[in-house]
Design an enzyme around this catalytic site. Structure first.
Site, mmCIF file in Angstrom:
data_model
loop_
_atom_site.group_PDB
_atom_site.id
_atom_site.type_symbol
_atom_site.label_atom_id
_atom_site.label_comp_id
_atom_site.label_asym_id
_atom_site.label_seq_id
_atom_site.Cartn_x
_atom_site.Cartn_y
_atom_site.Cartn_z
ATOM 1 N N GLY A 70 0.820 -1.210 0.000
ATOM 2 C CA GLY A 70 0.000 0.000 0.000
ATOM 3 C C GLY A 70 0.850 1.255 0.000
ATOM 4 N N ASN A 149 -7.334 4.073 9.481
ATOM 5 C CA ASN A 149 -6.783 2.835 10.038
ATOM 6 C C ASN A 149 -6.930 2.740 11.548
ATOM 7 O OD1 ASN A 149 -4.906 4.989 9.144
ATOM 8 N ND2 ASN A 149 -3.454 3.965 10.486
ATOM 9 N N GLN A 178 -7.446 0.415 4.033
ATOM 10 C CA GLN A 178 -8.217 -0.196 5.124
ATOM 11 C C GLN A 178 -9.651 -0.555 4.725
ATOM 12 O OE1 GLN A 178 -7.370 -1.432 7.924
ATOM 13 N NE2 GLN A 178 -5.314 -0.607 8.186
ATOM 14 N N SER A 198 -3.852 -2.834 -0.447
ATOM 15 C CA SER A 198 -2.752 -3.658 0.045
ATOM 16 C C SER A 198 -3.252 -5.045 0.415
ATOM 17 C CB SER A 198 -2.156 -2.970 1.276
ATOM 18 O OG SER A 198 -1.171 -3.797 1.850
ATOM 19 N N GLY A 199 -2.565 -6.078 -0.091
ATOM 20 C CA GLY A 199 -3.025 -7.455 0.092
ATOM 21 C C GLY A 199 -3.137 -7.915 1.534
ATOM 22 N N HIS A 200 -2.151 -7.517 2.365
ATOM 23 C CA HIS A 200 -2.115 -8.118 3.708
ATOM 24 C C HIS A 200 -3.236 -7.636 4.623
ATOM 25 C CE1 HIS A 200 -0.052 -4.937 6.275
ATOM 26 N NE2 HIS A 200 0.267 -4.480 5.080
ATOM 27 N N THR A 236 10.502 -7.857 -11.838
ATOM 28 C CA THR A 236 9.845 -9.142 -12.109
ATOM 29 C C THR A 236 8.654 -9.304 -11.181
ATOM 30 O OG1 THR A 236 11.943 -10.079 -12.840
ATOM 31 C CG2 THR A 236 10.211 -11.647 -12.191
ATOM 32 N N CYS A 324 1.903 1.143 13.419
ATOM 33 C CA CYS A 324 3.089 1.815 12.917
ATOM 34 C C CYS A 324 3.684 2.767 13.933
ATOM 35 C CB CYS A 324 2.757 2.580 11.644
ATOM 36 S SG CYS A 324 1.710 1.648 10.572
HETATM 37 N N1 PLP Z 1 -2.673 3.207 4.225
HETATM 38 C C1 PLP Z 1 -3.363 2.830 5.306
HETATM 39 C C2 PLP Z 1 -4.658 3.485 5.629
HETATM 40 C C3 PLP Z 1 -2.876 1.783 6.113
HETATM 41 O O1 PLP Z 1 -3.577 1.404 7.184
HETATM 42 C C4 PLP Z 1 -1.649 1.168 5.764
HETATM 43 C C5 PLP Z 1 -1.082 0.107 6.620
HETATM 44 O O2 PLP Z 1 -1.375 0.019 7.798
HETATM 45 C C6 PLP Z 1 -0.982 1.610 4.622
HETATM 46 C C7 PLP Z 1 -1.517 2.628 3.875
HETATM 47 C C8 PLP Z 1 0.314 1.008 4.197
HETATM 48 O O3 PLP Z 1 0.109 -0.248 3.613
HETATM 49 P P1 PLP Z 1 1.324 -1.302 3.519
HETATM 50 O O4 PLP Z 1 1.515 -1.833 4.905
HETATM 51 O O5 PLP Z 1 0.852 -2.346 2.580
HETATM 52 O O6 PLP Z 1 2.490 -0.554 3.018
#
Ligand code: PLP
Length: 390
Positions: A70, A149, A178, A198-200, A236, A324
């Protein structure tokens, strides 16, 4: 373990792992290779692109470009838009964006850009009149998230898009990281130009993301090299992860259990707020304005890090604010922007539920939490203030 930290990351779904497995063993080719194995890899990537496009309501699959996360999608979107409009030096964003947007915009301020940081009210909501008056002819970019988030507060992206179109010629970027997989999204019915995911966050592995670029919009490549992703993102392709993201998107469409997650979240939130005297909700009390899985609750006059550690000892995973900034001791910029007092912000806990939570998880959490809060309250220097809340 009871995992209530799904906004930080999610477990890879078994269905996703199954889909990825062949691409970690027999299908190991490079999608740029011209032979049959390479073609199989390419076919798998294009299938995933369709699955992602379908989940977010893109008009065409070519609007999806795979990235590594992301943060890369957000960085590329912002830098890319500015590079295409060198004469426009104004950006509009909010005070509550994730670091992937906020820190890029801060850096841009040191590079000569002017940034308007829109504020939020006590519920974490935007004042759209503030947005209207911020827009000007030299605004190159508006970057506003879909779901916060930390609090789960949703911003009205459709309405924001209409205002951006009406009042400016700015490109509209949305950090959707999110929101994807948690609420229905249909980008074709909005004016969103760029959308990061973002996949995770939706049961795909870590290390895969995507950027939606509305048809007709072209950005300079962020990573320079080969012609992968139609020349838009070199490197790649991470085929197993891409296949995982596609499968996660398909799974989110076919087996969405938002209602169950919402019911569990509501139960957790209602009972905490009713039974713990120093608990207060951070974020809109109107639940239709929040993600169905998130509750950010402050336990006033008690330290959030201590709550987290005690819950951890009981086998329950949560966050203090956003994962974070769990290593810094400042209260989160989002809670500061909402004017949450320091004594409440320090005691904030984010509960973020997911598809594998059960009623038993909520029972256990509701069982252990009051004792932890009571114990920590007894050690708090704010004895008088706590007594007043009882
Ligand atoms: N944007 C938001 C709102 C998020 O909550 C996060 C990750 O917590 C990100 C961006 C960043 O995503 P990534 O962890 O895949 O870099």
């Amino acid at each position: 373990m009871i995992y209530l930290d799904n906004n930080a990351t999610t477990r890879v779904a078994p269905e996703v792992l199954d889909a990825m497995q062949p691409y970690l063993s027999e299908f190991f080719g490079n999608p740029s290779s011209a032979h049959g194995l390479g073609r199989e890899m390419k076919r798998a990537i294009e299938h995933s692109r369709e699955q992602v496009a379908n989940l977010i309501g893109a008009t065409e699959t070519s609007e999806i470009v795979f990235t590594s996360c992301g943060s890369e999608s957000d960085n590329w979107a912002i830098r890319g838009v500015l590079a295409t409009q060198p004469n426009k030096k104004h950006i509009v964003t909010t005070q509550v964006e994730h670091e992937a947007v906020r820190n890029v915009c801060r850096l841009l301020e040191t590079e000569g850009y002017e940034v308007t940081w829109l504020g939020v009210d006590g519920n974490g909501e935007l004042d759209l009149n503030e947005l209207r008056s911020a827009l000007r002819p030299e605004t190159a970019l508006v970057s506003i998230m879909m779901a916060n988030n930390e609090t789960g507060v949703l911003f009205p992206i459709e309405e924001i898009g209409r205002i951006v179109r009406e009042k400016s010629e700015a490109v509209f970027h949305v950090d959707g990281v999110q929101a994807v997989g948690k609420i229905p999204i249909d980008l074709k019915s909005t004016s969103v130009d760029l959308f990061a995911l973002s996949g995770h966050k939706l049961h795909a592995p870590q290390g895969i993301g995507a950027l939606y670029l509305r048809k007709g919009l072209s950005l300079p490549s962020f990573i320079i090299g080969g012609a992968q992703e139609q020349g838009r993102r070199a490197g790649t392709s991470a085929v197993p992860n891409i296949v995982g993201l596609g499968a996660a998107c398909q799974f989110a469409v076919e087996d969405n259990n938002h209602d169950l997650i919402e019911r569990l979240r509501n139960r957790l939130e209602d009972e905490i707020l009713a039974n713990i005297s120093n608990a207060r909700l951070n974020g809109s009390p109107d639940r239709s304005k929040r993600l169905p899985n998130t509750s950010n609750i402050s336990f006033e006059y008690v330290d959030g890090q201590n709550i987290l550690m005690h819950l951890d000892e009981a086998g329950i995973c949560v966050s203090t604010g956003s994962a974070c900034h769990s290593t810094t001791h400042e209260s989160s910029p989002t809670l500061r922007a909402m004017n949450v007092p320091f004594t409440a912000a320090q005691g904030s806990i984010r509960f973020s539920l997911g598809r594998y939570n059960t009623d038993a998880d909520i029972d256990t959490t509701l069982n252990v939490l009051p004792t932890i809060i009571e114990k920590l309250a007894a050690m708090s220097p704010y004895e008088k203030e706590l007594a007043a809340l009882r």
